[in-house]
Design an enzyme around this catalytic site. Structure first.
Site, PDB file in Angstrom:
ATOM      1  N   HIS A   1      -5.557 -11.775  -0.321  1.00 37.44           N
ATOM      2  CA  HIS A   1      -6.883 -11.410  -0.826  1.00 37.44           C
ATOM      3  C   HIS A   1      -7.466 -12.503  -1.735  1.00 37.44           C
ATOM      4  CE1 HIS A   1      -7.549  -7.415   0.779  1.00 37.44           C
ATOM      5  NE2 HIS A   1      -6.299  -7.097   0.508  1.00 37.44           N
TER       6      HIS A   1
ATOM      7  N   ASP B   1      -7.524 -10.263   8.691  1.00 36.19           N
ATOM      8  CA  ASP B   1      -7.623  -8.920   8.123  1.00 36.19           C
ATOM      9  C   ASP B   1      -9.087  -8.529   7.920  1.00 36.19           C
ATOM     10  OD1 ASP B   1      -6.545  -6.542   7.141  1.00 36.19           O
ATOM     11  OD2 ASP B   1      -6.516  -7.280   5.086  1.00 36.19           O
TER      12      ASP B   1
ATOM     13  N   HIS C   1      -1.710  -3.543  -4.892  1.00 32.42           N
ATOM     14  CA  HIS C   1      -0.854  -3.488  -3.702  1.00 32.42           C
ATOM     15  C   HIS C   1      -0.289  -4.858  -3.351  1.00 32.42           C
ATOM     16  CE1 HIS C   1      -4.381  -4.889  -1.322  1.00 32.42           C
ATOM     17  NE2 HIS C   1      -3.487  -5.266  -0.434  1.00 32.42           N
TER      18      HIS C   1
ATOM     19  N   LYS D   1       0.815  -1.214   0.000  1.00 31.46           N
ATOM     20  CA  LYS D   1       0.000   0.000   0.000  1.00 31.46           C
ATOM     21  C   LYS D   1       0.848   1.263   0.000  1.00 31.46           C
ATOM     22  CE  LYS D   1      -4.304  -1.703   2.000  1.00 31.46           C
ATOM     23  NZ  LYS D   1      -5.265  -1.604   3.127  1.00 31.46           N
TER      24      LYS D   1
END
Length: 402
Positions: free
Chosen positions: A276, A304, A244, A219
């Site tokens: 992710h 997260d 990111h 990020k």
């Protein structure tokens, strides 16, 4: 030790614009002014070691901002000094060229003084952290040849510093990374107790928990206007945000000291790239499915997700613990491994007591009134009330008369 930089260079051919920026930062920095790119290059050559940031227009006489930036780059004057473009020039070609030349951000005129203060101060602090880290790396690299333990201690310090930088840029409260570490460790231990297939040694659990701290290191490369956008991202902005995960891997690849421990580096890399990904293949960047995703990357993803739901973010308020658990259980936040979901639901009742929450911090709201009104207002403001005899007020009166 690098000398503390205490100057800001403001480059704009309109004196009123320079005056407004000057008054915003004059209380904390010594201000250098230039009304064209040629003078800016000369001042950079003379003071670049002391300049904390350059705020520069594009369209100027004698030499424009992009021409000046090319010369500064060629002379190596911008390696440790961030450049902001503050301009009314909004063409994609000009802005794209600015970013290719190393500009860290672009602010379009007319600008909001409060926002500029926040963004400029954030970038200055980010660069200070960055070079503080580089100094630390240089000092420690002279010692790690003799003692492997010193290398490990350095890696821990480096990870803490890098994760702090990410939180600073992402406007987090300072505890997000610590909670991710803690959640990861708790779920790794519980999953190993529930299923022998996932049982790991204490050292491995510690290494993975440490690696979890850098899951969002990429990020750093995401522009502020996307990273801290208060509303929903557009499709184009979300596509940039998804990068990111890949930027983070590039950053990790550049840290030689991490790569010396291949196993630990693998944890860092896989978590950074795949935190992710989703069990059903709907995640990013690689669309992995099921057990193609390392179990520890799945755990960091769930940790997260839970912390994001229960925390205040620039784009949302905080859900309660109970609401967050139900959303995860019902699949509203994406698909997770059945084994992992079962593990999470078992430990969920104890999480509020285990984790230290930073909720309750007062939100800072920024307001800005045009300088022709009586004063700036809001809970926090970076500029004092306008004195009628101030340079900005005088120049505004001239503009009003024109």
């Amino acid at each position: 030790m690098e000398k503390q930089k205490d100057k800001i260079l403001i480059v704009d051919d309109v004196e009123l614009n320079r005056a407004i920026l000057c008054e915003l930062f004059a209380g904390d920095y010594e201000i250098l002014e230039a009304d064209n790119g040629k003078t800016a290059v000369e001042l950079m050559q003379q003071y670049h070691e002391e300049i904390a940031i350059v705020l520069m227009d594009i369209v100027m006489p004698i030499m424009n901002g992009l021409e000046a930036l090319e010369i500064m780059n060629a002379k190596g004057l911008t390696e440790k000094t961030p450049i902001f473009l503050i301009t009314a020039e909004s063409s994609n070609d000009a802005i794209s060229k600015g970013f290719r030349l190393g500009v860290v951000d672009v602010v379009l005129k007319p600008f909001n003084p409060d926002n500029i203060c926040q963004r400029v101060n954030n970038i200055i602090e980010l660069y200070r952290y960055r070079y503080k880290l580089e100094n630390l790396v240089q000092e420690q690299m002279n010692k790690i040849e003799k003692q492997n333990e010193q290398l490990r201690n350095f890696n821990v310090a480096m990870i803490d510093t890098l994760s702090t930088i990410v939180e600073f840029r992402d406007c987090e409260s300072g505890q997000h990374v610590q909670r991710i570490r803690q959640l990861t460790k708790i779920m790794l231990k519980e999953l190993g107790r529930q299923n022998a297939e996932y049982k790991m040694s204490d050292k491995t659990i510690e290494d993975i928990s440490m690696a979890a701290a850098l899951h969002d290191i990429g990020k750093i490369a995401i522009p502020d206007y996307i990273l801290n956008k208060p509303g929903r991202l557009t499709a184009e902005e979300f596509a940039i945000m998804k990068e990111h995960t890949l930027y983070g891997c590039e950053i990790l690849e550049s840290i030689d000291s991490l790569k010396q421990n291949k196993e630990q580096y693998r944890y860092h890399y896989n978590i950074c790239r795949w935190h992710h990904e989703k069990w059903d293949g709907s995640g990013y960047p690689d669309g992995l499915i099921g057990k193609e995703i390392p179990i520890y990357a799945q755990i960091v993803a769930l940790a997260d997700c839970y912390d994001a739901l229960t925390s205040v973010r620039c784009y949302k308020g905080a859900f309660t613990h109970e609401e967050s658990v139900k959303m995860i259980e019902k699949g509203e936040c994406g698909a997770f491994s059945p084994d992992l979901l079962q593990c999470f639901l078992k430990i969920a009742p104890s999480l509020p007591e285990i984790l230290q929450s930073d909720d309750g911090l007062p939100a800072v709201v920024y307001h800005y009134q045009h300088p022709n009104t009586e004063k700036f207002s809001g809970k926090k403001c970076y500029s004092c009330d306008m004195d009628k005899n101030s340079r900005v007020a005088r120049l505004l009166e001239i503009e009003r008369e024109k």
